[in-house]
Design a protein around this motif. Structure first.
Motif, short mmCIF file in Angstrom:
data_model
loop_
_atom_site.label_atom_id
_atom_site.label_comp_id
_atom_site.label_asym_id
_atom_site.label_seq_id
_atom_site.Cartn_x
_atom_site.Cartn_y
_atom_site.Cartn_z
N ASP A 290 31.46 35.82 31.20
CA ASP A 290 32.11 35.99 32.49
C ASP A 290 33.62 36.13 32.31
N ARG A 291 34.19 35.32 31.45
CA ARG A 291 35.64 35.38 31.22
C ARG A 291 36.04 36.73 30.64
N GLU A 292 35.27 37.23 29.68
CA GLU A 292 35.59 38.52 29.07
C GLU A 292 35.44 39.66 30.07
N ARG A 293 34.40 39.59 30.91
CA ARG A 293 34.24 40.63 31.93
C ARG A 293 35.40 40.61 32.92
N MET A 298 40.29 43.12 35.00
CA MET A 298 41.71 43.07 35.35
C MET A 298 42.48 44.19 34.65
N LEU A 299 42.17 44.43 33.37
CA LEU A 299 42.81 45.52 32.64
C LEU A 299 42.47 46.86 33.27
N ASP A 300 41.21 47.04 33.66
CA ASP A 300 40.78 48.31 34.28
C ASP A 300 41.54 48.58 35.57
N VAL A 301 41.58 47.58 36.45
CA VAL A 301 42.22 47.78 37.76
C VAL A 301 43.71 48.06 37.58
N LEU A 302 44.38 47.32 36.71
CA LEU A 302 45.81 47.50 36.50
C LEU A 302 46.12 48.89 35.94
N PHE A 303 45.45 49.26 34.86
CA PHE A 303 45.74 50.53 34.21
C PHE A 303 45.28 51.71 35.06
N ALA A 304 44.15 51.60 35.76
CA ALA A 304 43.67 52.70 36.59
C ALA A 304 44.62 52.94 37.76
N THR A 305 45.15 51.86 38.34
CA THR A 305 46.11 52.02 39.44
C THR A 305 47.39 52.69 38.96
N LEU A 306 47.90 52.24 37.82
CA LEU A 306 49.11 52.87 37.26
C LEU A 306 48.86 54.33 36.89
#
Length: 486
Positions: A290-293, A298-306
């Motif tokens: 769960d922690r890794e997911r 979080m990485l996906d949302v941040l980088f996809a938004t940028l």
């Protein structure tokens, strides 16, 4: 203790969840190690501070600076937590067993103090921390660690009994005879809800169509629920059945464990937690915790938004160019398989004159006449993939993961490659380890797809945030070099 579904319910196939009282609050079992280790660290830190100051006050000295005691306590706490976590001291459900591990605590505490004394000698800071304060810290720390360990065990036992430890739903798959009387055994796994699926009785007709249908129901249930593990209740002597079930469930992105059967339980006597863990066979580990997911999301949302903010103008110009270049929609939509085999609609800029989304989909080839003029440029620069950033934000894809293929290709290769379905243990990605290692384009031969699958499975087995960042960088270099892109 977890109540077992009634005999009539199991025989009739009425696989209901084990009843559990409603809770206003629950905590994930994966948070338990972090909570226990944090408590131990703070215990050591406060023991150093309280013990040191109490000694100075007792001997009539003026109260010194608290900084040396905080520094010593922080260092000792870090050493102690690292040593105890290395022994699995904080792992759930190990941390919840009744007996306090006084011997292990004493052993790790003594070695921690020796390392602390050695560090003080090396850096010559012993003069700021008197021997009396140090001995008081040793005694107070040991007593506090043992007392709090006992309190933690009582708290965990109470939380498990109240179903306040959330380990998600657990599936028990097996034969009826092995499921009977398993309440004590199952309770050690701390599942908040249990659903049982019963296979046919062992015999010449075992592992037939009925079992395939039952395992299909297991797969459907896992796809539609928060299930984290499958426990197999099968006789160990039925090796063919175990191998059959293992092959059937290996495509599911959950932990799969084989429980000790009745014979093993009889031979081993009373089943303590240590014996259960020792006798339970890990058939398959869950791909990501769960922690890794959460970290990956979080990485996906941040980088996809940028990325959408940066590539927004390029995407707008691309949409106009596609509309002017050839008739048809700007966005190409096609059904793909995602995490756990769930279907989703992928978005891409249209680069062809056709929109195939049926049972037969032809792979793109070099000099493919279906590719439009603007489409060839978009594909060479991988601009056609940019709309998949919306798939990432919707949670259907990840920035990095195995590339999703058309359903027709998935169905074809799943029949030819036994490990192909394991790619669905994680979300599909816009790019992946296979792509940044040159495995792009068509796969006319089965050997090419097999090599791509091996790279995808290596990524799943070795995932880390650092690896995701490395893949994103390598993909950027790969796109600039325009290698094997068409």
């Amino acid at each position: 203790m977890l109540p077992l579904t009634s005999t009539s319910d199991i025989r009739d196939g009425n696989n209901q969840f084990a009843a559990s009282p409603p809770l206003n609050f629950s905590i994930s079992s994966e948070a338990i190690p972090y909570i226990l280790s944090t408590v131990d660290f703070l215990t050591v830190l406060l023991s150093s501070l309280i013990g040191g100051l109490a000694y100075q006050f007792a001997v009539g000295n003026t109260v010194p600076s608290c900084l040396p005691y905080c520094a010593a306590g922080s260092l000792a706490g870090a050493i102690y937590v690292l040593r105890m976590s290395g022994r699995g001291f904080y792992r759930f459900p190990y941390g919840g067993k009744q007996r306090v591990e006084t011997g292990k605590i004493l052993s790790c505490w003594c070695s921690t103090l020796l390392l602390l004394a050695f560090a003080a000698l090396i850096f010559k800071v012993g003069a700021e921390y008197s021997r009396g304060s140090f001995l008081t810290f040793c005694s107070v720390g040991l007593l506090a660690l043992v007392a709090l360990r006992k309190a933690a065990k009582l708290t965990l036992a109470s939380a498990v009994s109240r179903r306040a430890i959330d380990r998600g739903r657990t599936v028990v798959l097996g034969v009826f005879d092995e499921m009977r009387g398993q309440e004590d055994l199952l309770s050690h796994f701390g599942a908040s809800e249990i659903k049982r699926f019963v296979l046919t009785a062992p015999g010449p007709l075992s592992s037939g169509p009925e079992d395939i249908g039952t395992i299909g129901s297991v797969a459907d249930f896992i796809r539609n629920s928060n299930c984290r593990e499958v426990l197999l209740a099968l006789p160990w002597t039925d090796t063919k059945r175990i191998e059959f079930v293992r092959n059937q469930v290996k495509a599911l992105p959950v932990a799969v464990r084989l429980l000790p059967d009745k014979n093993a339980q009889t031979l081993s006597g009373p089943m303590s937690l240590d014996k259960i863990l020792a006798l339970t066979v890990n058939i398959q580990n869950a791909p990501l915790s769960d922690r890794e997911r959460l970290l990956k999301r979080m990485l996906d949302v941040l980088f996809a938004t940028l990325a959408l903010m940066f590539f927004g103008p390029i995407m707008a110009i691309t949409a106009v160019a596609i509309k002017l270049d050839s008739p048809g929609p700007v966005i190409f939509r096609q059904h793909r398989k995602g995490y756990n085999g769930k279907h989703f609609v992928i978005f891409k800029f249209r680069t062809m004159t056709v929109e195939e989304n049926g049972s037969v989909v032809a792979q793109a080839t070099r000099e493919d006449p279906r590719i439009t003029e603007i489409g060839r440029t978009l594909r060479s620069l991988s601009i056609d993939e940019l709309p998949q950033l919306f798939n990432v934000l919707r949670g259907e894809m990840s920035l990095v993961g195995p590339r999703p293929h058309a359903l027709a290709h998935d169905n074809h290769f799943e029949k030819l490659l036994s490990d192909y379905a394991l790619r669905h243990h994680v979300k599909p990605g816009i790019t992946g380890w296979a792509q940044c290692n040159g495995a792009r384009g068509e796969t006319p031969q089965i050997e090419q797809m097999s090599a791509r699958v091996r790279l995808d499975l290596w990524y799943i087995d070795n995932w880390s945030l650092k690896l995701d960042l490395l893949i994103l960088i390598k993909t950027f270099i790969e796109v600039l070099s325009k290698r094997n892109a068409y």
